[in-house]
Scaffold this motif. Sequence first.
Motif, mmCIF file in Angstrom:
data_model
loop_
_atom_site.group_PDB
_atom_site.id
_atom_site.type_symbol
_atom_site.label_atom_id
_atom_site.label_comp_id
_atom_site.label_asym_id
_atom_site.label_seq_id
_atom_site.Cartn_x
_atom_site.Cartn_y
_atom_site.Cartn_z
ATOM 1 N N ASP A 1 122.771 -28.244 7.636
ATOM 2 C CA ASP A 1 122.116 -27.447 8.678
ATOM 3 C C ASP A 1 122.554 -27.896 10.066
ATOM 4 O O ASP A 1 122.787 -27.064 10.955
ATOM 5 N N THR A 2 122.681 -29.211 10.259
ATOM 6 C CA THR A 2 123.123 -29.738 11.549
ATOM 7 C C THR A 2 124.557 -29.322 11.838
ATOM 8 O O THR A 2 124.877 -28.906 12.962
ATOM 9 N N VAL B 1 130.606 -25.847 13.374
ATOM 10 C CA VAL B 1 131.896 -26.344 12.899
ATOM 11 C C VAL B 1 132.134 -25.915 11.455
ATOM 12 O O VAL B 1 131.200 -25.666 10.698
ATOM 13 N N ILE B 2 133.389 -25.840 11.100
ATOM 14 C CA ILE B 2 133.786 -25.593 9.716
ATOM 15 C C ILE B 2 133.803 -26.946 9.024
ATOM 16 O O ILE B 2 134.342 -27.923 9.562
ATOM 17 N N TYR B 3 133.214 -27.018 7.843
ATOM 18 C CA TYR B 3 133.137 -28.303 7.144
ATOM 19 C C TYR B 3 133.221 -28.096 5.637
ATOM 20 O O TYR B 3 133.010 -26.997 5.130
ATOM 21 N N GLU B 4 133.499 -29.203 4.955
ATOM 22 C CA GLU B 4 133.531 -29.202 3.494
ATOM 23 C C GLU B 4 133.058 -30.562 3.010
ATOM 24 O O GLU B 4 133.506 -31.598 3.516
ATOM 25 N N HIS B 5 132.128 -30.572 2.063
ATOM 26 C CA HIS B 5 131.677 -31.812 1.446
ATOM 27 C C HIS B 5 132.791 -32.255 0.501
ATOM 28 O O HIS B 5 133.104 -31.556 -0.459
ATOM 29 N N VAL B 6 133.420 -33.395 0.785
ATOM 30 C CA VAL B 6 134.606 -33.785 0.030
ATOM 31 C C VAL B 6 134.388 -34.928 -0.955
ATOM 32 O O VAL B 6 135.163 -35.083 -1.891
ATOM 33 N N ASP B 7 133.333 -35.732 -0.773
ATOM 34 C CA ASP B 7 133.132 -36.858 -1.675
ATOM 35 C C ASP B 7 131.734 -37.423 -1.492
ATOM 36 O O ASP B 7 131.109 -37.218 -0.454
ATOM 37 N N SER B 8 131.273 -38.123 -2.514
ATOM 38 C CA SER B 8 130.023 -38.878 -2.448
ATOM 39 C C SER B 8 130.219 -40.173 -3.210
ATOM 40 O O SER B 8 130.905 -40.209 -4.232
ATOM 41 N N VAL C 1 135.443 -32.271 8.535
ATOM 42 C CA VAL C 1 134.967 -31.332 9.546
ATOM 43 C C VAL C 1 136.109 -30.916 10.446
ATOM 44 O O VAL C 1 137.074 -31.660 10.644
ATOM 45 N N GLY C 2 136.003 -29.716 10.991
ATOM 46 C CA GLY C 2 136.996 -29.234 11.938
ATOM 47 C C GLY C 2 137.039 -30.148 13.154
ATOM 48 O O GLY C 2 136.039 -30.750 13.539
ATOM 49 N N SER C 3 138.175 -30.246 13.747
ATOM 50 C CA SER C 3 138.338 -31.147 14.886
ATOM 51 C C SER C 3 137.720 -30.581 16.161
ATOM 52 O O SER C 3 137.797 -31.209 17.209
ATOM 53 N N ASP C 4 137.064 -29.434 16.052
ATOM 54 C CA ASP C 4 136.485 -28.788 17.222
ATOM 55 C C ASP C 4 135.014 -29.151 17.424
ATOM 56 O O ASP C 4 134.216 -28.333 17.849
ATOM 57 N N LEU C 5 134.657 -30.399 17.140
ATOM 58 C CA LEU C 5 133.283 -30.829 17.331
ATOM 59 C C LEU C 5 132.924 -30.754 18.807
ATOM 60 O O LEU C 5 133.692 -31.160 19.668
ATOM 61 N N SER C 6 131.747 -30.258 19.092
ATOM 62 C CA SER C 6 131.313 -30.125 20.478
ATOM 63 C C SER C 6 130.817 -31.464 21.010
ATOM 64 O O SER C 6 130.632 -32.422 20.259
ATOM 65 N N GLU C 7 130.580 -31.499 22.293
ATOM 66 C CA GLU C 7 130.047 -32.708 22.915
ATOM 67 C C GLU C 7 128.631 -32.998 22.427
ATOM 68 O O GLU C 7 128.157 -34.125 22.538
#
Length: 77
Positions: free
Chosen positions: A22-23, A29-36, A51-57
């Motif tokens: 949710d956050t 941002v575009i994201y994918e859960h890749v491992d646990s 996560v996409g490299s376009d994280l906001s401030e």
Amino acid sequence: MGETILRVANVNGADDLEAVRDTLDQLGVIYEHVDSEPNEDSYPQTAYFQVGSDLSEDADALLAQLSEERGLDAEIL
């Protein structure tokens, strides 16, 4: 998608994972859960998201809030 990894430790259940998602959605941002670790079916766990490299401030502030509210240890690697 960029090569930025978000590590979230102290995940104690599916509701914690949903709060992280949710956050990330709130950040847009575009994201994918890749491992646990140790695995996706065990808790507590450490979850890794690509996560996409376009994280906001605002990312650091929102992740800090998530950590404070849920006791998660979120870190952008």
